[in-house]
Motif scaffolding. Structure first.
Motif, short mmCIF file in Angstrom:
data_model
loop_
_atom_site.label_atom_id
_atom_site.label_comp_id
_atom_site.label_asym_id
_atom_site.label_seq_id
_atom_site.Cartn_x
_atom_site.Cartn_y
_atom_site.Cartn_z
N ASP A 47 -3.34 -14.72 1.98
CA ASP A 47 -3.01 -13.35 2.58
C ASP A 47 -2.97 -12.21 1.61
O ASP A 47 -3.06 -11.13 1.85
N GLY A 48 -2.87 -12.96 0.39
CA GLY A 48 -2.67 -11.73 -0.64
C GLY A 48 -1.38 -11.22 -1.04
O GLY A 48 -0.43 -11.80 -0.13
N LEU A 49 -0.94 -10.59 -1.98
CA LEU A 49 0.39 -10.25 -2.24
C LEU A 49 0.60 -8.75 -1.76
O LEU A 49 -0.01 -8.00 -2.34
N GLN A 50 1.26 -8.82 -0.79
CA GLN A 50 1.34 -7.30 0.12
C GLN A 50 2.60 -6.71 -0.55
O GLN A 50 3.55 -7.03 -0.91
N SER A 51 2.50 -5.44 -0.13
CA SER A 51 3.32 -4.24 -0.27
C SER A 51 4.00 -4.17 -1.77
O SER A 51 5.30 -4.79 -1.76
N GLY A 104 -8.32 -3.24 -12.28
CA GLY A 104 -7.71 -4.10 -11.28
C GLY A 104 -6.18 -3.65 -11.08
O GLY A 104 -5.75 -3.62 -9.80
N MET A 105 -5.36 -3.36 -11.97
CA MET A 105 -4.09 -2.83 -11.65
C MET A 105 -4.05 -1.67 -10.97
O MET A 105 -3.13 -1.50 -9.87
N MET A 106 -4.62 -0.72 -11.31
CA MET A 106 -4.87 0.60 -10.65
C MET A 106 -5.41 0.22 -9.16
O MET A 106 -4.85 1.13 -8.18
N ASN A 107 -6.41 -0.50 -9.03
CA ASN A 107 -6.82 -0.72 -7.72
C ASN A 107 -5.63 -1.62 -6.79
O ASN A 107 -5.51 -1.25 -5.66
N ALA A 108 -4.78 -2.35 -7.57
CA ALA A 108 -3.59 -2.95 -6.60
C ALA A 108 -2.79 -1.93 -6.24
O ALA A 108 -1.85 -1.86 -5.21
N LEU A 109 -2.51 -0.90 -7.23
CA LEU A 109 -1.39 0.26 -7.07
C LEU A 109 -2.01 1.07 -5.70
O LEU A 109 -1.30 1.44 -4.91
N TRP A 110 -3.07 1.43 -5.67
CA TRP A 110 -3.82 1.97 -4.63
C TRP A 110 -3.76 1.31 -3.42
O TRP A 110 -3.37 1.96 -2.32
N ASN A 111 -4.05 0.15 -3.53
CA ASN A 111 -3.96 -0.61 -1.89
C ASN A 111 -2.53 -1.21 -1.57
O ASN A 111 -2.51 -1.61 -0.54
N LEU A 112 -1.60 -1.07 -2.53
CA LEU A 112 -0.30 -1.72 -2.42
C LEU A 112 -0.31 -3.24 -2.40
O LEU A 112 0.54 -3.80 -1.73
#
Lengths: 328, 237
Positions: A151-155, A234-242
């Motif tokens: 599911d991925g790491l959410q929120s 990738g970090m920025m991408n994760a911050l964008w997608n939460l």
């Protein structure tokens, strides 16, 4: 004055990007933090993030001639490291950023020392193997508590000041600054003596060694710089997608970097920048126009570009300039 | 042959490429301050000898001694750093770099290029004229000149030059011979050259290889004065 004149196109582009949110807001008459202006800030913020990812790949492939099929592992690692530290460890964003940089450096050193011992297709396969390993780990249910497994790491709790939902304009400018800084950092490298050695290695590694260069060290440096940059993207991408999810580590994410680089023009830095914008925006446009069938059409566009612009947008532009100069 | 102290010497060097035993005991002496020509038919092992010296092929046995220290077994970049400039065959420049960058990349210490550049520009004026041109856009002769110049940027004590005349028009070969003649007496050179007249014009000493062995070595004058010997050693004289 000279500096301004030499960098005029770049400065104009940066100026346009800075003014962009305000211009859209003026044109549409909507407030800057809602509706169309907000949407397009998001689109471009994603382009900036992908551009950094593509530039990092270009440093490896376009300059040093290292064809890695595992670049997504750095992108994904950056996302997971920042996500886990923010969500589960309660770290601050600056501390987590530092951790992303350090872990990417360690990971790329490990991969580099292992993979750079072999060359060509073997190197490609070793990097692919590492990336697949990371992908499998990210989906493993053993670590569900930390990674969210498939599911991925959410929120991910992004600090309020940078929230892509509530502070979109801030996120936009942070992404823009991130992109500009990364671009100039890599440009510094490629225009330095080290950059010329990387080009020499790409062309003929034995020749570079015979001049007296320990080419292994140079390739390792390229790998570490590219790895850190991809992890930050990738970090920025994760911050964008939460969120951070296994897809960030998938082979298709590496292929994406490869396509952005090739379409824009490998071995040029504006190439991947253009490639990232082209792929992201065209993908969006095709999706709007044709719905879920869009990747099929995208495939046709790729084929057409590779057939007609084998050196990408920047390659085609440069040869056009050269031809024009020769005629005059 | 009567020799001053050798700068480079090879003793019983055996090199394999895959399963093929290419060098089968090469002995070679390169006296300091002189030009030595490495001669022999196609496939005799001349290029492999140079590549073995540079560590691009690792000799399986034998000794390579440069200025009193063993080279064999060292990685290529360390061999180069000892002061060996290598000009590989086929005009081995970097095609994506400009003429200037091709020279710059060969700097071993800061300031090498500043020191070497006036001399290189005197030897090869074209390199000054086309300084900013990409390597790929140079003519064959200019590429060869650039390759030689590149090996002279760093403070090298020995130049290994592989077939500088290969595939070049006679008039260009003439220009390169003239340039190399100016190096005589200043540099120690090991020259591989198929063109015997060019080798004879440039060299003080010679060494002939055949089938991976050293068959004869001596002073060049001995070859140039004895056409029959030359014909016997090198086939068509």
């Amino acid at each position: 004055m000279k500096i301004i004149r030499e960098n005029a196109p770049a400065l104009a582009l940066i100026g346009a990007m800075v003014l962009f949110p305000f211009a859209i807001s003026l044109l549409t008459g909507e407030p800057i933090d809602a509706g169309t202006p907000k949407f397009w800030q998001g689109m471009l913020a994603q382009v900036f993030i992908l551009a950094v990812y593509a530039i990092s790949y270009d440093l490896l492939m376009g300059y040093a001639g290292i064809l890695s099929f595992g670049h997504a592992m750095f992108f994904g690692a950056g996302g997971y490291v920042v996500g886990i530290l923010l969500k589960h460890a309660g770290w601050s964003l600056p501390a987590a950023t530092l951790a992303v940089i350090l872990s990417a450096a360690a990971l790329s050193l490990l991969i580099g020392v292992t993979a750079l011992r072999v060359q060509g297709v073997y190197l490609t396969m070793v990097t692919l193997a590492f990336a697949q390993m990371m992908f499998v780990i990210s989906e493993a249910t053993d670590f569900r508590e930390w990674t969210g497994a498939e599911d991925g790491l959410q929120s991910i709790p992004v600090p309020a000041w940078l929230s892509p939902t509530h502070q979109r304009l801030t996120f936009y400018f942070v992404s823009l600054a991130f992109c500009i800084l990364s671009y100039y950092l890599v440009r510094r490298i490629t225009q330095s003596p080290t950059g010329r050695v990387l080009v020499a290695i790409r062309e003929n590694e034995l020749r570079a060694r015979a001049i007296g260069y320990n080419t292994f060290v140079y390739k390792l440096v390229a790998m570490v710089v590219a790895g850190i940059m991809a992890a930050l993207a990738g970090m920025m991408n994760a911050l964008w997608n939460l969120n951070a999810n296994p897809n960030m580590l998938a082979t298709s994410t590496t292929i994406n970097a490869l396509l952005m680089t090739i379409i824009g023009g490998a071995g040029t830095l504006s190439g991947p920048l253009l490639g990232a914008a082209f792929i992201h925006l065209l993908g969006y446009g095709l999706n709007v126009a044709f719905g879920p069938r869009w990747p099929l059409l995208f495939g046709l566009v790729y084929v057409a570009i590779v057939l007609f612009l084998p050196y990408g947008f920047m390659g085609a532009w440069r040869s056009w300039l050269l031809k024009r100069r020769l005629k005059m | 042959m009567s020799l001053k102290q050798p700068l480079l010497s090879l003793t019983g060097v055996n090199t394999y490429i895959g399963q093929s035993h290419i060098l089968q005991g090469v002995d070679l002496i390169v006296p300091a301050g002189h030009v030595t020509a490495l001669l022999g038919r196609n496939g005799a092992g001349k290029t492999t000898t140079l590549r073995s010296i540079m560590g691009l092929w690792r000799p399986r046995s034998g000794q390579i001694v440069f200025d009193g220290a063993r080279l064999d077994g060292l990685p290529t970049h360390e061999i180069a750093a000892r002061g060996l400039g290598y000009v590989p065959e086929h005009r081995a420049i970097f095609r994506d770099l400009s003429v200037f960058e091709n020279l710059q990349i060969a700097e071993r210490k800061r300031g090498d290029l500043d020191r070497a550049l006036p001399k290189l520009h005197t030897l090869f004026p074209d390199l000054k004229r086309f300084e900013s041109r990409a390597g790929r856009h140079l003519s064959g002769g200019q590429q060869q000149m650039l390759a030689i110049a590149r090996a002279m940027v760093a403070d090298n004590r020995l130049l290994l030059i592989d077939e500088p005349s290969e595939g070049l028009a006679p008039i260009i070969v003439g220009a390169i011979v003239e340039a190399l003649k100016q190096l005589k007496g200043q540099m120690t050179v090991l020259l591989v050259e198929q063109n015997f007249r060019m080798a004879a014009a440039l060299s003080d000493f010679y060494c002939v290889l055949d089938d991976g062995h050293t068959v004869r070595a001596g002073e060049m004058a001995e070859l140039t004065s004895d056409a029959a010997l030359t014909a016997r050693l090198l086939g068509a004289g």
